[in-house]
Design a protein around this motif. Structure first.
Motif, PDB file in Angstrom:
ATOM      1  N   SER A   1       0.815  -1.215   0.000  1.00  0.00           N
ATOM      2  CA  SER A   1       0.000   0.000   0.000  1.00  0.00           C
ATOM      3  C   SER A   1       0.849   1.265   0.000  1.00  0.00           C
ATOM      4  O   SER A   1       0.442   2.272  -0.575  1.00  0.00           O
ATOM      5  N   VAL A   2       1.994   1.223   0.646  1.00  0.00           N
ATOM      6  CA  VAL A   2       2.942   2.337   0.639  1.00  0.00           C
ATOM      7  C   VAL A   2       4.350   1.761   0.769  1.00  0.00           C
ATOM      8  O   VAL A   2       4.526   0.656   1.284  1.00  0.00           O
ATOM      9  N   PRO A   3       5.364   2.518   0.336  1.00  0.00           N
ATOM     10  CA  PRO A   3       6.730   2.044   0.574  1.00  0.00           C
ATOM     11  C   PRO A   3       7.023   1.972   2.082  1.00  0.00           C
ATOM     12  O   PRO A   3       6.630   2.862   2.837  1.00  0.00           O
ATOM     13  N   VAL A   4       7.671   0.893   2.473  1.00  0.00           N
ATOM     14  CA  VAL A   4       8.108   0.727   3.856  1.00  0.00           C
ATOM     15  C   VAL A   4       9.630   0.781   3.830  1.00  0.00           C
ATOM     16  O   VAL A   4      10.288  -0.060   3.218  1.00  0.00           O
ATOM     17  N   ILE A   5      10.159   1.810   4.484  1.00  0.00           N
ATOM     18  CA  ILE A   5      11.606   2.016   4.535  1.00  0.00           C
ATOM     19  C   ILE A   5      12.090   1.650   5.931  1.00  0.00           C
ATOM     20  O   ILE A   5      11.517   2.070   6.931  1.00  0.00           O
ATOM     21  N   GLY A   6      13.145   0.868   5.988  1.00  0.00           N
ATOM     22  CA  GLY A   6      13.734   0.515   7.271  1.00  0.00           C
ATOM     23  C   GLY A   6      14.868   1.471   7.614  1.00  0.00           C
ATOM     24  O   GLY A   6      15.574   1.946   6.728  1.00  0.00           O
ATOM     25  N   LEU A   7      15.009   1.755   8.877  1.00  0.00           N
ATOM     26  CA  LEU A   7      16.165   2.502   9.377  1.00  0.00           C
ATOM     27  C   LEU A   7      16.858   1.583  10.369  1.00  0.00           C
ATOM     28  O   LEU A   7      16.403   1.410  11.508  1.00  0.00           O
ATOM     29  N   ASN A   8      17.918   0.910   9.907  1.00  0.00           N
ATOM     30  CA  ASN A   8      18.668  -0.017  10.743  1.00  0.00           C
ATOM     31  C   ASN A   8      19.521   0.817  11.690  1.00  0.00           C
ATOM     32  O   ASN A   8      20.461   1.483  11.281  1.00  0.00           O
ATOM     33  N   TYR A   9      19.166   0.786  12.963  1.00  0.00           N
ATOM     34  CA  TYR A   9      19.619   1.731  13.980  1.00  0.00           C
ATOM     35  C   TYR A   9      20.692   1.145  14.894  1.00  0.00           C
ATOM     36  O   TYR A   9      20.460   0.103  15.531  1.00  0.00           O
ATOM     37  N   LYS A  10      21.856   1.791  14.908  1.00  0.00           N
ATOM     38  CA  LYS A  10      22.952   1.420  15.819  1.00  0.00           C
ATOM     39  C   LYS A  10      23.233  -0.077  15.784  1.00  0.00           C
ATOM     40  O   LYS A  10      23.268  -0.749  16.805  1.00  0.00           O
ATOM     41  N   ASP A  11      23.445  -0.580  14.596  1.00  0.00           N
ATOM     42  CA  ASP A  11      23.627  -2.006  14.378  1.00  0.00           C
ATOM     43  C   ASP A  11      24.924  -2.211  13.612  1.00  0.00           C
ATOM     44  O   ASP A  11      25.631  -1.251  13.299  1.00  0.00           O
ATOM     45  N   THR A  12      25.229  -3.437  13.285  1.00  0.00           N
ATOM     46  CA  THR A  12      26.322  -3.704  12.365  1.00  0.00           C
ATOM     47  C   THR A  12      25.706  -4.186  11.057  1.00  0.00           C
ATOM     48  O   THR A  12      24.625  -4.802  11.062  1.00  0.00           O
ATOM     49  N   ARG A  13      26.368  -3.897   9.970  1.00  0.00           N
ATOM     50  CA  ARG A  13      25.842  -4.303   8.664  1.00  0.00           C
ATOM     51  C   ARG A  13      25.661  -5.822   8.588  1.00  0.00           C
ATOM     52  O   ARG A  13      24.587  -6.295   8.195  1.00  0.00           O
TER      53      ARG A  13
END
Length: 177
Positions: A93-105
């Motif tokens: 229904s809409v784009p869902v963007i993740g913000l991977n927060y204070k993590d390691t790749r």
């Protein structure tokens, strides 16, 4: 007279305290007012989680209603909300963007590989600066952002089917006309 004042004043203060506590118990901890509501989402340019050579910018999403979901591989509550987020993302229904927060790749990528990737893209916020700009103080947190880039909703804590149906879908319907 003085004796009665001695008892009335503490009882009055106690009554006022009870009223404030009663009011506070009726508030939802997931509905913390955000100073960003109705204001532009903070600008950001971050590397994508899946490809450090590509960037994701807030301005890339202008003109669309979108959701920003702040998450981390170390977050227990993120795992709790993940099936709900996966189901919602299937609706497209809409784009869902993740913000991977204070993590390691590597940890973030492994988490998505293991549990599924509901995101159209994930930005990699290794030091948490973009999260701070959004007023994040714990994960997960979810924002609904409109076509003009204005923050319309902030939800603190795991998304649930009830939150999706009572708060997010009605707002998305209103924003998308």
């Amino acid at each position: 007279m003085l004796r009665s004042l001695r008892y009335i004043l503490p009882l009055g203060l106690f009554a006022v305290l009870v009223v404030f506590l009663w009011r506070g118990l009726g508030l939802s901890p997931t509905e913390v007012p955000s100073p960003l509501i109705g204001k532009p989402a903070p600008a950001f340019t971050l590397a994508r989680l899946d490809d450090a050579n590509q960037t994701l910018r807030r301005d890339d999403l202008l003109g669309k209603v979108w959701i920003l979901n702040v998450w981390a591989s170390w977050c227990v509550a993120c795992r709790e909300e993940h099936p709900t987020l996966m189901e919602f993302a299937r609706s497209k229904s809409v784009p869902v963007i993740g913000l991977n927060y204070k993590d390691t790749r590597p940890a973030g990528l492994e988490w998505l590989r293991r549990f599924g990737d509901p995101y159209d893209a994930s930005a990699f916020d290794v030091d948490g600066r973009v999260g701070i700009d959004f007023g994040v103080y714990g994960v997960p947190e979810t924002f609904v952002i409109d076509q003009q880039g204005l923050v319309r909703l902030k939800h603190i804590g795991p998304l649930t089917p009830a939150v999706i149906e009572t708060r997010i879908r009605p707002l998305l319907k209103a924003l998308n006309g």
